[in-house]
Design a protein around this motif. Structure first.
Motif, PDB file in Angstrom:
ATOM      1  N   GLY A   1     -40.614  99.174 -75.521  1.00 45.97           N
ATOM      2  CA  GLY A   1     -41.505  99.508 -74.428  1.00 45.97           C
ATOM      3  C   GLY A   1     -42.820 100.059 -75.119  1.00 45.97           C
ATOM      4  O   GLY A   1     -44.068  99.644 -74.682  1.00 45.97           O
ATOM      5  N   PHE A   2     -42.890 100.844 -76.057  1.00 47.99           N
ATOM      6  CA  PHE A   2     -44.061 101.282 -76.755  1.00 47.99           C
ATOM      7  C   PHE A   2     -44.829 100.128 -77.197  1.00 47.99           C
ATOM      8  O   PHE A   2     -45.900 100.088 -77.250  1.00 47.99           O
ATOM      9  N   ALA A   3     -43.972  99.137 -78.057  1.00 49.21           N
ATOM     10  CA  ALA A   3     -44.800  98.029 -78.695  1.00 49.21           C
ATOM     11  C   ALA A   3     -45.404  97.119 -77.548  1.00 49.21           C
ATOM     12  O   ALA A   3     -46.442  96.767 -77.756  1.00 49.21           O
ATOM     13  N   ILE A   4     -44.681  96.875 -76.592  1.00 50.01           N
ATOM     14  CA  ILE A   4     -45.127  95.935 -75.400  1.00 50.01           C
ATOM     15  C   ILE A   4     -46.465  96.580 -74.748  1.00 50.01           C
ATOM     16  O   ILE A   4     -47.451  95.841 -74.706  1.00 50.01           O
ATOM     17  N   THR A   5     -46.384  98.126 -74.611  1.00 49.66           N
ATOM     18  CA  THR A   5     -47.541  98.467 -74.065  1.00 49.66           C
ATOM     19  C   THR A   5     -48.956  98.559 -75.104  1.00 49.66           C
ATOM     20  O   THR A   5     -49.817  98.367 -74.798  1.00 49.66           O
ATOM     21  N   ALA A   6     -48.466  98.853 -76.202  1.00 48.09           N
ATOM     22  CA  ALA A   6     -49.479  99.204 -77.348  1.00 48.09           C
ATOM     23  C   ALA A   6     -50.196  97.678 -77.657  1.00 48.09           C
ATOM     24  O   ALA A   6     -51.440  97.566 -77.924  1.00 48.09           O
ATOM     25  N   PHE A   7     -49.572  96.481 -77.698  1.00 48.45           N
ATOM     26  CA  PHE A   7     -49.945  95.485 -78.297  1.00 48.45           C
ATOM     27  C   PHE A   7     -50.118  94.161 -77.417  1.00 48.45           C
ATOM     28  O   PHE A   7     -50.511  93.043 -77.862  1.00 48.45           O
ATOM     29  N   SER A   8     -49.353  94.238 -76.384  1.00 51.00           N
ATOM     30  CA  SER A   8     -49.376  92.927 -75.460  1.00 51.00           C
ATOM     31  C   SER A   8     -50.443  92.897 -74.549  1.00 51.00           C
ATOM     32  O   SER A   8     -50.730  91.752 -74.086  1.00 51.00           O
ATOM     33  N   GLY A   9     -51.208  93.981 -74.326  1.00 54.73           N
ATOM     34  CA  GLY A   9     -52.217  93.796 -73.345  1.00 54.73           C
ATOM     35  C   GLY A   9     -51.804  93.671 -71.825  1.00 54.73           C
ATOM     36  O   GLY A   9     -52.520  93.581 -70.878  1.00 54.73           O
TER      37      GLY A   9
ATOM     38  N   ASN B   1     -50.555  95.544 -68.405  1.00 51.40           N
ATOM     39  CA  ASN B   1     -50.974  96.609 -67.580  1.00 51.40           C
ATOM     40  C   ASN B   1     -49.805  97.496 -67.422  1.00 51.40           C
ATOM     41  O   ASN B   1     -48.653  97.094 -67.635  1.00 51.40           O
ATOM     42  N   THR B   2     -49.940  98.511 -66.925  1.00 46.24           N
ATOM     43  CA  THR B   2     -48.800  99.552 -66.748  1.00 46.24           C
ATOM     44  C   THR B   2     -47.821  98.842 -65.729  1.00 46.24           C
ATOM     45  O   THR B   2     -46.577  99.119 -65.835  1.00 46.24           O
ATOM     46  N   ILE B   3     -48.229  98.379 -64.523  1.00 39.88           N
ATOM     47  CA  ILE B   3     -47.053  97.767 -63.601  1.00 39.88           C
ATOM     48  C   ILE B   3     -46.380  96.549 -64.194  1.00 39.88           C
ATOM     49  O   ILE B   3     -44.958  96.725 -64.207  1.00 39.88           O
ATOM     50  N   ALA B   4     -47.070  95.920 -64.969  1.00 44.03           N
ATOM     51  CA  ALA B   4     -46.212  94.890 -65.850  1.00 44.03           C
ATOM     52  C   ALA B   4     -45.150  95.418 -66.654  1.00 44.03           C
ATOM     53  O   ALA B   4     -43.900  94.927 -66.554  1.00 44.03           O
ATOM     54  N   VAL B   5     -45.472  96.465 -67.454  1.00 42.91           N
ATOM     55  CA  VAL B   5     -44.570  97.124 -68.502  1.00 42.91           C
ATOM     56  C   VAL B   5     -43.506  97.769 -67.592  1.00 42.91           C
ATOM     57  O   VAL B   5     -42.339  97.812 -67.805  1.00 42.91           O
ATOM     58  N   THR B   6     -43.812  98.557 -66.384  1.00 46.50           N
ATOM     59  CA  THR B   6     -42.903  99.167 -65.610  1.00 46.50           C
ATOM     60  C   THR B   6     -41.804  97.894 -65.194  1.00 46.50           C
ATOM     61  O   THR B   6     -40.425  98.336 -65.032  1.00 46.50           O
TER      62      THR B   6
ATOM     63  N   VAL C   1     -37.785  98.286 -65.693  1.00 45.50           N
ATOM     64  CA  VAL C   1     -36.820  97.926 -64.421  1.00 45.50           C
ATOM     65  C   VAL C   1     -35.950  97.112 -64.741  1.00 45.50           C
ATOM     66  O   VAL C   1     -34.584  96.959 -64.526  1.00 45.50           O
ATOM     67  N   ALA C   2     -36.241  95.859 -65.302  1.00 40.54           N
ATOM     68  CA  ALA C   2     -35.456  94.775 -65.427  1.00 40.54           C
ATOM     69  C   ALA C   2     -34.429  94.799 -66.357  1.00 40.54           C
ATOM     70  O   ALA C   2     -33.394  94.724 -66.509  1.00 40.54           O
ATOM     71  N   ALA C   3     -34.986  95.771 -67.420  1.00 42.22           N
ATOM     72  CA  ALA C   3     -33.943  95.865 -68.620  1.00 42.22           C
ATOM     73  C   ALA C   3     -32.985  96.952 -68.154  1.00 42.22           C
ATOM     74  O   ALA C   3     -31.771  96.804 -68.589  1.00 42.22           O
ATOM     75  N   ALA C   4     -33.333  98.012 -67.270  1.00 44.43           N
ATOM     76  CA  ALA C   4     -32.147  99.055 -66.943  1.00 44.43           C
ATOM     77  C   ALA C   4     -31.291  98.327 -65.773  1.00 44.43           C
ATOM     78  O   ALA C   4     -30.401  98.792 -66.016  1.00 44.43           O
TER      79      ALA C   4
END
Length: 262
Positions: free
Chosen positions: A213-221, A223-228, A232-235
């Motif tokens: 999650g940290f890597a996706i947020t920091a380097f993928s570009g 937004n917060t909704i997409a990472v959330t 949710v999908a991973a959980a």
């Protein structure tokens, strides 16, 4: 920004509502900064800023948990007054934190004092219990709750309405080094809030997801909704895998066990 009498009364009502939450309304989460921030923003005419500051305060207080006899910060009053001061002075989360945290501590002390003072009524309540006088017990409970909520509302009104000019003068009179320090604190405290939360919730099996999650947020570009949504999908995947509700994987796993036995 000048606060009107009606606005000060409404903000005081928000603080009273945050106090009643948990005492009379169950756990409706009215005390959470994201909720009080929205309400204060609505009252002061800047919902966007109220939500933004409320969300930043929410991150800070996510990990603040009362354990055992340790009293939790009064986030309802602290978040409400902090957000109001930030909007009224035209500043951001750093000012909300500056005023919100001390208020949260002071109001918690006030609440503890009031709860202690109500203990003198416990002997009276014990006698009412023995006499099965339910209505009188309920009356005492309601009166104590209303006194506490009223104290919260009155103190908030005094701070917001009569202390508005003094607060604005203090904020505008802060030197540059103090403003820079507050800005740094505003950046660090959300990380501290998450650290406190992870200290309670983190398990070793979840560390890979935290890193991902940290890597996706920091380097993928993204937004917060997409990472959330990815979280949710991973959980959901982990839950389905743990309950053997993913047919292909569970059946393959079962077949592998049978082969090993043969």
């Amino acid at each position: 920004m000048h606060v009107t009498l009606i606005q000060a009364i409404l903000i005081a009502g928000v603080v009273a509502l945050s106090n009643l939450d948990g005492n009379f309304f169950g756990e409706m989460k009215f005390r959470e900064p994201i909720v009080t921030g929205f309400l204060v923003g609505l009252i002061l005419g800047d919902v966007k800023l109220g939500l933004l500051i409320g969300a930043q305060l929410q991150i800070i207080w996510m990990g603040a948990t009362g354990i055992g006899p340790t009293a939790q910060l009064d986030i309802g009053a602290g978040g409400t007054i902090g957000t109001a001061v930030a909007i009224l002075t035209g500043k951001g989360a750093e000012v909300a934190i500056t005023f919100g945290l001390p208020v949260a501590v002071i109001m918690q002390f006030l609440n503890t004092f009031l709860m202690t003072s109500y203990s003198v009524l416990m002997h009276r309540v014990d006698k009412l219990i023995d006499g099965l006088k339910e209505k009188q017990m309920i009356f005492i409970h309601i009166i104590c709750g209303m006194i506490t909520a009223s104290m919260y509302a009155v103190l908030t009104f005094i701070v917001i309405y009569f202390g508005n000019n003094a607060i604005e003068s203090v904020v505008k009179g802060l030197p540059d080094w103090a403003n820079n320090g507050l800005n740094a604190v505003a950046v660090i405290l959300p990380a501290l809030g998450f650290a406190l939360l992870l200290n309670i919730l983190m398990e070793k099996t979840l560390i890979p997801f935290f890193i991902a999650g940290f890597a996706i947020t920091a380097f993928s570009g993204l937004n917060t909704i997409a990472v959330t949504l990815l979280g949710v999908a991973a959980a959901l995947f982990v839950y389905l895998l743990g309950t053997n509700k993913i047919a292909g994987i569970s059946s393959t796993h079962a077949g592998g066990e049978e082969d090993e036995e043969l």
